[in-house]
Design an enzyme around this catalytic site. Structure first.
Site, PDB file in Angstrom:
ATOM      1  N   GLY A  11     103.915  52.198   7.518  1.00  0.00           N
ATOM      2  CA  GLY A  11     102.836  52.820   8.284  1.00  0.00           C
ATOM      3  C   GLY A  11     102.007  51.791   9.031  1.00  0.00           C
ATOM      4  O   GLY A  11     100.798  51.960   9.198  1.00  0.00           O
ATOM      5  N   HIS A  12     102.659  50.731   9.521  1.00  0.00           N
ATOM      6  CA  HIS A  12     101.911  49.608  10.117  1.00  0.00           C
ATOM      7  C   HIS A  12     101.282  49.946  11.466  1.00  0.00           C
ATOM      8  O   HIS A  12     100.501  49.162  11.984  1.00  0.00           O
ATOM      9  CB  HIS A  12     102.816  48.386  10.270  1.00  0.00           C
ATOM     10  CG  HIS A  12     103.807  48.525  11.383  1.00  0.00           C
ATOM     11  ND1 HIS A  12     104.886  49.370  11.297  1.00  0.00           N
ATOM     12  CD2 HIS A  12     103.839  47.973  12.615  1.00  0.00           C
ATOM     13  CE1 HIS A  12     105.559  49.317  12.424  1.00  0.00           C
ATOM     14  NE2 HIS A  12     104.941  48.481  13.246  1.00  0.00           N
ATOM     15  N   TYR A 137      97.964  68.348   2.275  1.00  0.00           N
ATOM     16  CA  TYR A 137      97.922  66.884   2.173  1.00  0.00           C
ATOM     17  C   TYR A 137      97.588  66.477   0.737  1.00  0.00           C
ATOM     18  O   TYR A 137      98.202  65.565   0.174  1.00  0.00           O
ATOM     19  CB  TYR A 137      96.866  66.375   3.152  1.00  0.00           C
ATOM     20  CG  TYR A 137      96.777  64.882   3.270  1.00  0.00           C
ATOM     21  CD1 TYR A 137      97.774  64.160   3.895  1.00  0.00           C
ATOM     22  CD2 TYR A 137      95.669  64.189   2.779  1.00  0.00           C
ATOM     23  CE1 TYR A 137      97.683  62.782   4.028  1.00  0.00           C
ATOM     24  CE2 TYR A 137      95.566  62.818   2.908  1.00  0.00           C
ATOM     25  CZ  TYR A 137      96.575  62.122   3.531  1.00  0.00           C
ATOM     26  OH  TYR A 137      96.477  60.758   3.657  1.00  0.00           O
ATOM     27  N   LYS A 141      99.755  64.165  -1.882  1.00  0.00           N
ATOM     28  CA  LYS A 141      99.228  62.903  -2.412  1.00  0.00           C
ATOM     29  C   LYS A 141      99.145  62.918  -3.940  1.00  0.00           C
ATOM     30  O   LYS A 141      99.378  61.897  -4.591  1.00  0.00           O
ATOM     31  CB  LYS A 141      97.850  62.604  -1.803  1.00  0.00           C
ATOM     32  CG  LYS A 141      97.930  62.207  -0.330  1.00  0.00           C
ATOM     33  CD  LYS A 141      98.603  60.862  -0.187  1.00  0.00           C
ATOM     34  CE  LYS A 141      98.785  60.445   1.252  1.00  0.00           C
ATOM     35  NZ  LYS A 141      99.543  59.191   1.375  1.00  0.00           N
ATOM     36  N   LEU A 167      88.066  56.994   6.151  1.00  0.00           N
ATOM     37  CA  LEU A 167      88.084  55.669   6.777  1.00  0.00           C
ATOM     38  C   LEU A 167      87.817  55.782   8.268  1.00  0.00           C
ATOM     39  O   LEU A 167      88.079  56.816   8.881  1.00  0.00           O
ATOM     40  CB  LEU A 167      89.454  55.024   6.567  1.00  0.00           C
ATOM     41  CG  LEU A 167      89.888  54.873   5.106  1.00  0.00           C
ATOM     42  CD1 LEU A 167      91.366  54.500   5.035  1.00  0.00           C
ATOM     43  CD2 LEU A 167      89.022  53.832   4.414  1.00  0.00           C
ATOM     44  N   ASP A 270      83.613  73.980   7.936  1.00  0.00           N
ATOM     45  CA  ASP A 270      82.854  72.866   7.355  1.00  0.00           C
ATOM     46  C   ASP A 270      83.708  72.032   6.415  1.00  0.00           C
ATOM     47  O   ASP A 270      83.440  70.853   6.201  1.00  0.00           O
ATOM     48  CB  ASP A 270      81.668  73.411   6.534  1.00  0.00           C
ATOM     49  CG  ASP A 270      80.396  73.522   7.361  1.00  0.00           C
ATOM     50  OD1 ASP A 270      80.368  72.971   8.484  1.00  0.00           O
ATOM     51  OD2 ASP A 270      79.444  74.161   6.886  1.00  0.00           O
TER      52      ASP A 270
HETATM   53  P1  GDP Z   1      87.511  66.370   6.214  1.00  0.00           P
HETATM   54  O1  GDP Z   1      86.673  65.254   5.686  1.00  0.00           O
HETATM   55  O2  GDP Z   1      88.853  66.473   5.595  1.00  0.00           O
HETATM   56  O3  GDP Z   1      86.777  67.697   6.179  1.00  0.00           O
HETATM   57  O4  GDP Z   1      87.872  66.057   7.743  1.00  0.00           O
HETATM   58  P2  GDP Z   1      87.077  65.797   9.120  1.00  0.00           P
HETATM   59  O5  GDP Z   1      86.703  64.365   9.231  1.00  0.00           O
HETATM   60  O6  GDP Z   1      87.988  66.319  10.187  1.00  0.00           O
HETATM   61  O7  GDP Z   1      85.784  66.715   9.109  1.00  0.00           O
HETATM   62  C1  GDP Z   1      84.623  66.385   8.375  1.00  0.00           C
HETATM   63  C2  GDP Z   1      83.469  67.295   8.768  1.00  0.00           C
HETATM   64  O8  GDP Z   1      83.026  66.974  10.086  1.00  0.00           O
HETATM   65  C3  GDP Z   1      83.799  68.795   8.772  1.00  0.00           C
HETATM   66  O9  GDP Z   1      82.676  69.483   8.276  1.00  0.00           O
HETATM   67  C4  GDP Z   1      83.967  69.083  10.270  1.00  0.00           C
HETATM   68  O10 GDP Z   1      83.723  70.438  10.614  1.00  0.00           O
HETATM   69  C5  GDP Z   1      82.883  68.162  10.842  1.00  0.00           C
HETATM   70  N1  GDP Z   1      83.018  67.860  12.285  1.00  0.00           N
HETATM   71  C6  GDP Z   1      82.015  67.944  13.188  1.00  0.00           C
HETATM   72  N2  GDP Z   1      82.455  67.674  14.422  1.00  0.00           N
HETATM   73  C7  GDP Z   1      83.788  67.372  14.310  1.00  0.00           C
HETATM   74  C8  GDP Z   1      84.786  66.999  15.252  1.00  0.00           C
HETATM   75  O11 GDP Z   1      84.549  66.909  16.456  1.00  0.00           O
HETATM   76  N3  GDP Z   1      86.024  66.746  14.752  1.00  0.00           N
HETATM   77  C9  GDP Z   1      86.314  66.836  13.407  1.00  0.00           C
HETATM   78  N4  GDP Z   1      87.557  66.541  12.983  1.00  0.00           N
HETATM   79  N5  GDP Z   1      85.379  67.222  12.494  1.00  0.00           N
HETATM   80  C10 GDP Z   1      84.135  67.489  12.932  1.00  0.00           C
END
Ligand code: GDP
Length: 313
Positions: A11-12, A137, A141, A167, A270
């Site tokens: 996965g580099h 996922y 894992k 990350l 959310d």
């Molecule tokens: P999670 O940690 O597995 O839930 O993955 P995410 O990093 O995709 O989302 C984290 C939180 O950020 C969730 O509550 C999303 O609804 C919120 N979020 C807000 N704006 C965004 C956006 O533009 N993209 C993503 N991916 N998440 C968002």
């Protein structure tokens, strides 16, 4: 690991694998083994066996996986479950069969039950139901962790499992459909600033809490654990600190200098309400993160400004 050890980083090209490679190179390791997807399909058992028989790695960082944010997870469940099961099963078996000295498997904190107590201790694994949006996922894992433990138990194979929290950093995925929240918000606020938009949309309510670890800290931790950790039990890699999505959005808005408004799109999910790791175990083993969220965001935005045209092409 010796500086001339043969080290395979699976996965580099990804955020995690590329940062581990950079770190290993900067520490003087000269024998890194890497393969692009076009050269080696990790879902293909025969190809993976041939690759290991031919290259004979001594150490393996298993950072190859189908990854993505909340939307990608929810809409491409087959890849998140099937491909990840195949990738890790093929690599772990081939590594064992060809006499790899040690394998470090990278998981994720989404393996923990959705509503487990916070901060999340390693022993909360499998104590309750998973968050639905990323269960595919998570199940893959968890199977990877169990596989590492099974090979250790049955064959004495030194396979460890590390669970990094969310990350971010240079080389992240900034595609708005498949990315995680932090790179998505960097892109949205940057484009909002450049286009003088009146508002920028943030998914969900802004109320969930997430923990964010700068990827170079994570790579340091992975190399540290490869050298110093030999236990069958999983180990968290995090900061132990979390922030609400709303506060994250405001911080990124300030760093970028966007002057419009933030609006929350409640039609988007959310996900887990709160996710922050307990880092007592890794601290006790001698490592802790050093990059603040502010500093990590500034570095990531600087990288984005330099690389965005290429990164988004
Ligand atoms: P999670 O940690 O597995 O839930 O993955 P995410 O990093 O995709 O989302 C984290 C939180 O950020 C969730 O509550 C999303 O609804 C919120 N979020 C807000 N704006 C965004 C956006 O533009 N993209 C993503 N991916 N998440 C968002």
């Amino acid at each position: 690991m010796q500086t001339d050890s043969r080290i395979y980083v699976a996965g580099h090209n990804g955020l995690v694998g590329s940062t581990i490679c950079r770190r290993l190179s900067s520490e003087g390791y000269q024998n890194l083994i890497v393969r692009d997807h076009s050269q080696l399909d990790l879902c293909n058992e025969i190809a993976v066996n041939d690759f290991f028989a031919e290259t004979k790695p001594e150490y393996v960082f298993l950072a190859a996986a189908v990854v993505g944010g909340i939307h990608a997870n929810d809409t491409r469940p087959v890849e998140f479950l099937r491909d990840n099961l195949l990738i890790q099963t093929n690599i772990i078996e081939a590594a064992y069969q060809t006499g790899v000295k040690k394998l470090a498997f990278l998981g994720s904190t989404c393996i923990y039950p959705r509503d487990c107590p916070q901060p999340i201790k390693e022993e909360y694994l499998l104590t309750g139901p998973l968050e639905e949006t990323n269960q595919w996922y998570a199940i893959a894992k968890i199977a990877g962790i169990k596989l590492c433990q099974a090979y250790r138990k049955q064959h004495g194979f030194n396979a460890i499992s590390m669970m990094p929290t969310n990350l971010y950093g240079p080389g992240d995925n900034f595609d708005l459909q498949s990315s995680h929240v932090l790179p998505a918000l960097i892109r949205k606020f940057h484009e909002g600033k450049v286009n003088h938009s009146k508002q920028v949309e943030v998914w969900g309510s802004g109320k969930p809490f997430r923990e964010f670890l700068y990827v170079e800290d994570m790579a340091e931790a992975c190399c540290y654990l490869m050298e110093n950790y030999n236990d069958e039990s999983i180990i968290n890699i995090g900061t132990g600190q979390d922030v609400s999505i709303k506060a994250l959005a405001e911080l990124i808005k300030d760093i970028i200098g966007y002057e419009g408004n933030i609006v929350f799109d409640s039609s988007k999910p959310d996900g887990t309400p709160k996710k922050v790791t307990d880092v007592t175990k890794i601290k006790a083993s001698g490592w802790q993160s050093t990059t603040s969220l502010q500093a990590g965001l500034e570095k990531t935005y600087a990288w984005y400004l330099k690389n965005a045209p290429k990164a988004l092409a």
